[in-house]
Design an enzyme around this catalytic site. Sequence first.
Site, PDB file in Angstrom:
ATOM      1  N   ASP A 118       1.212  -1.280  -0.201  1.00 36.40           N
ATOM      2  CA  ASP A 118       0.045   0.230   0.255  1.00 36.40           C
ATOM      3  C   ASP A 118       1.217   1.561   0.062  1.00 36.40           C
ATOM      4  O   ASP A 118       0.680   1.887  -0.783  1.00 36.40           O
ATOM      5  CB  ASP A 118      -0.624   0.224   0.710  1.00 36.40           C
ATOM      6  CG  ASP A 118      -1.057   1.261   2.303  1.00 36.40           C
ATOM      7  OD1 ASP A 118      -2.271   1.623   0.304  1.00 36.40           O
ATOM      8  OD2 ASP A 118      -1.745   1.860   2.686  1.00 36.40           O
ATOM      9  N   ASP A 121       3.935   0.946   3.935  1.00 37.30           N
ATOM     10  CA  ASP A 121       3.850  -0.922   4.681  1.00 37.30           C
ATOM     11  C   ASP A 121       4.104  -0.715   3.930  1.00 37.30           C
ATOM     12  O   ASP A 121       3.682  -1.431   2.732  1.00 37.30           O
ATOM     13  CB  ASP A 121       2.574  -0.420   5.992  1.00 37.30           C
ATOM     14  CG  ASP A 121       1.788   0.053   5.107  1.00 37.30           C
ATOM     15  OD1 ASP A 121       1.589   0.294   3.662  1.00 37.30           O
ATOM     16  OD2 ASP A 121       0.688   0.842   5.663  1.00 37.30           O
ATOM     17  N   GLU A 498       4.316  10.727   2.948  1.00 35.57           N
ATOM     18  CA  GLU A 498       3.833   9.995   3.389  1.00 35.57           C
ATOM     19  C   GLU A 498       3.909   9.442   1.524  1.00 35.57           C
ATOM     20  O   GLU A 498       3.856  10.473   1.144  1.00 35.57           O
ATOM     21  CB  GLU A 498       2.729   9.563   3.629  1.00 35.57           C
ATOM     22  CG  GLU A 498       1.767   8.366   3.415  1.00 35.57           C
ATOM     23  CD  GLU A 498       2.046   7.276   4.333  1.00 35.57           C
ATOM     24  OE1 GLU A 498       3.298   6.378   4.215  1.00 35.57           O
ATOM     25  OE2 GLU A 498       1.182   6.451   5.192  1.00 35.57           O
TER      26      GLU A 498
END
Length: 606
Positions: A118, A121, A498
């Site tokens: 994803d 992770d 992120e």
Amino acid sequence: MKKEKILAKIAKTSMVSAITLSMLISPMSAINVDAAVLEYNYAKALQLSQFFYDANMCGTGVDENGLYEWRTDCHTYDAKVKLNSTDTNMSDSFINSNRSVLDPDGDGTVDVSGGFHDAGDHVKFGMPEAYSASTLGWGYYEFKDQYKATGQDTHAKTILRYFNDYFMKCTFLNSSGKAIAFCYQVGDGDIDHAYWQAPEKDTMFRRAWFATDALPSTDCVSATAASLAVNYLNFKDEDPTYAEKSLKYAKALFEFAERCSNKSVNNDGPKGYYGSSKWQDDYCWAAAWLYLATKDDHYLTEAFKYFDYYAAPCWTHCWNDVWAGTACILAEIDDLYDKNSQVFEDRYKKATGKNQYETIDFWSQVAKLVDNWMNGSLGKITPGGYAFLDKWGSARYNTATQFVATVYDKHHGDKPSKYSEWAKKQTNYLLGNNPLNRNYIVGYNSVSAKYPHHRASSGFSRCEETGPQKYVLYGALVGGPDGNDQHIDSTADYIYNEVTIDYNAAFVGACAGLYRFFGDSSMKTVTDLPVKAKYYDNTPVVTPEILIGDLNMDKSIDALDLAAMKMHLLGSKLLSGDALKAADMNSDGFVDAIDFAKLKMYMLSL
């Protein structure tokens, strides 16, 4: 006559001197040729943006399909998930009743290896996985010519196959072709997030979650059906057998979603990581693509049952809201169906019980979406001119709207309007034209973000480490700036930095769309990447010999080049790449009024 020519030349020279003097004393600043913030190269951005998916490949096919030298097969034990109610979410009674479908070789396990991690992770979450695949496929469907022109089509097709092959592997059909179960998630977010290490080192427990008639996960199943339908369209000409297989599975998954009267969102497995809020948009997304692929009227009927006409301008295309994407595809269908009449619109009004006098124009809702972004009605416009919607992946939402804008323009004259011009400015902001002079695409240039929140690239044992990362995560679009143009470049920051497969999905398509409308011969892909040699076997990368003064790369120096330099110096249309280098007439590393004067004098001497 000769005297008149001499006088004319003297007059021209005097004019040049005056122009040069005015430029030298005007408030224009010299621009460094090597200033990375000015490298607006959409071919390079398209190329790099796809590499993030190589970094996130999972399973037993990474060695064969991935391009990175530093990524290899991982989570190979996903190919041997035990068939029981502990290792999966299926009940023992369901497993026993359908064992011949789930476990045809009788070894007591099921193979759900493959797909993509994803983010930083290593969970394979269903909703972002399906959204990313369908959106990447949509970008390739719309702008295939641009992928081919930049030599990125082979890479794109490898990524699309890897996504959709995984979906087909995870779909379990009985002997009549009916979907009995679909594995939409592998790995538990809570367990996975307790580790910070390379995926090749992982040995943690990875549960598999399946959609069944009792637990339908309508949104996730539908989104996956959409990806497979797009895959059919993308491969039907060059590999019809593979395309038909994709379509077969797309139809089976949509039938699965349709037949379940207890339609529901995907809430068993993702927990709070990806809380889906509705299934209707994904269902319509799939139905629209299936109609485009098959012209089967049934899919249009299903799309019209649930399509929310007024929803598209209220957010943007993303994993939890594909109303905007669906509006685009329905508008494209309308253009094919009855472009110059109201039959399609009237059918929708009848299906939804709308007033017969209500105006329906699917493209108008797409335009309204982009307008809302441009004028700040959605989110806000930062002091630096960036359209900001939300702190969680602001660049993800911004680039998704850019992509929609370029799709709109493709279908409205196939030329850039104010929408693509806006998209270009937004991408240029992300490429470095912003108050921080920061590039939000990792590895693009020297001012790019360097510390994405990504385990594999970091080489760290914990995300709080602050040293240089072990590998460059080329092309990853980090979360992006906040509403005040600020950003923290830190591995530990999972808001600003992120990186996820859904963040990059629409960005890839936006780069292709921008190259369609604004690409030129100065925009080249790059070769100095740590990738397997096979990548460049079929990639036409050209390193041209730069002719100083030839700013438009047409092999001649003329008034067009002078005009291009003038616009650059005035700031109305900045040069980049080889064009910027060609403008540096005196090779001092800057483009300024002196270069303009030298180019003008050269032309007068011809």
